[in-house]
Design a protein around this motif. Structure first.
Motif, PDB file in Angstrom:
ATOM      1  N   ALA A  45       0.837  -1.317   0.081  1.00 16.59           N
ATOM      2  CA  ALA A  45       0.084  -0.090   0.026  1.00 16.59           C
ATOM      3  C   ALA A  45       0.940   1.271  -0.024  1.00 16.59           C
ATOM      4  N   VAL A  46       0.337   2.492  -0.377  1.00 17.47           N
ATOM      5  CA  VAL A  46       1.100   3.465  -0.015  1.00 17.47           C
ATOM      6  C   VAL A  46       0.848   4.001   1.212  1.00 17.47           C
ATOM      7  N   HIS A  47       2.063   4.336   1.966  1.00 11.19           N
ATOM      8  CA  HIS A  47       1.994   4.589   3.425  1.00 11.19           C
ATOM      9  C   HIS A  47       1.447   6.331   3.299  1.00 11.19           C
ATOM     10  N   PRO A  48       0.553   6.426   4.294  1.00 11.44           N
ATOM     11  CA  PRO A  48      -0.102   7.524   4.339  1.00 11.44           C
ATOM     12  C   PRO A  48       0.800   8.706   4.601  1.00 11.44           C
ATOM     13  N   GLU A  49       1.873   8.537   5.466  1.00  9.19           N
ATOM     14  CA  GLU A  49       2.955   9.656   5.858  1.00  9.19           C
ATOM     15  C   GLU A  49       3.964   9.881   4.884  1.00  9.19           C
ATOM     16  N   THR A  50       4.482   8.724   4.165  1.00  3.40           N
ATOM     17  CA  THR A  50       5.256   9.023   3.189  1.00  3.40           C
ATOM     18  C   THR A  50       4.822   9.312   1.647  1.00  3.40           C
ATOM     19  N   ASP A  51       3.756   9.198   1.571  1.00  2.00           N
ATOM     20  CA  ASP A  51       3.011   8.968   0.220  1.00  2.00           C
ATOM     21  C   ASP A  51       3.704   8.122  -0.802  1.00  2.00           C
ATOM     22  N   ARG A  52       4.437   7.072  -0.214  1.00  2.00           N
ATOM     23  CA  ARG A  52       5.328   6.245  -1.068  1.00  2.00           C
ATOM     24  C   ARG A  52       4.998   4.789  -0.849  1.00  2.00           C
TER      25      ARG A  52
END
Length: 118
Positions: A45-52
């Motif tokens: 998934a895309v990490h919500p804090e890093t947006d990666r």
């Protein structure tokens, strides 16, 4: 030969994946956590804090056969959690009685320290 399998969502945090020899209880010594007995984790998934997206530097969880994961038992996991917690800087540890406890906060019928149950 067992493979090293780890995921990184928000460095320096990482997820290490192993195969349990038998079902066991999880545990937590903040900021460390051992997920076990059906506790979920997000692998892709895309990490919500890093947006990666989550990274799998060595191998993909999807492509690696279960038989290639290192096998661990509950005592090994508890010892690892306790040893790793000793490496956590004091300012990152939770300031509580449990954070200062010499053993992990295992819960459940397979708790290696049954005096904490109940």
């Amino acid at each position: 030969m067992p493979e090293k399998l780890r995921a990184i969502g928000r460095a320096p945090k990482r997820l290490l994946v192993y195969r349990a020899a038998a079902p066991c209880a999880g545990g937590k010594r903040h900021p460390l956590e051992l997920l076990a007995r059906g506790q979920p984790f997000v692998a892709y998934a895309v990490h919500p804090e890093t947006d990666r997206p989550c990274e799998w530097p060595e191998d993909s969880l999807v492509e690696l056969p279960l038989s290639r994961l290192p096998v661990v038992d509950e005592a090994c996991c508890a010892a690892f959690l306790d040893a790793a917690w000793q490496l956590v800087p004091d300012e990152v540890r939770v300031n509580s009685i449990l954070a200062d406890a010499p053993t992990s906060t295992w819960r459940g019928p397979s708790d290696p320290n049954p005096r904490r149950l109940g």
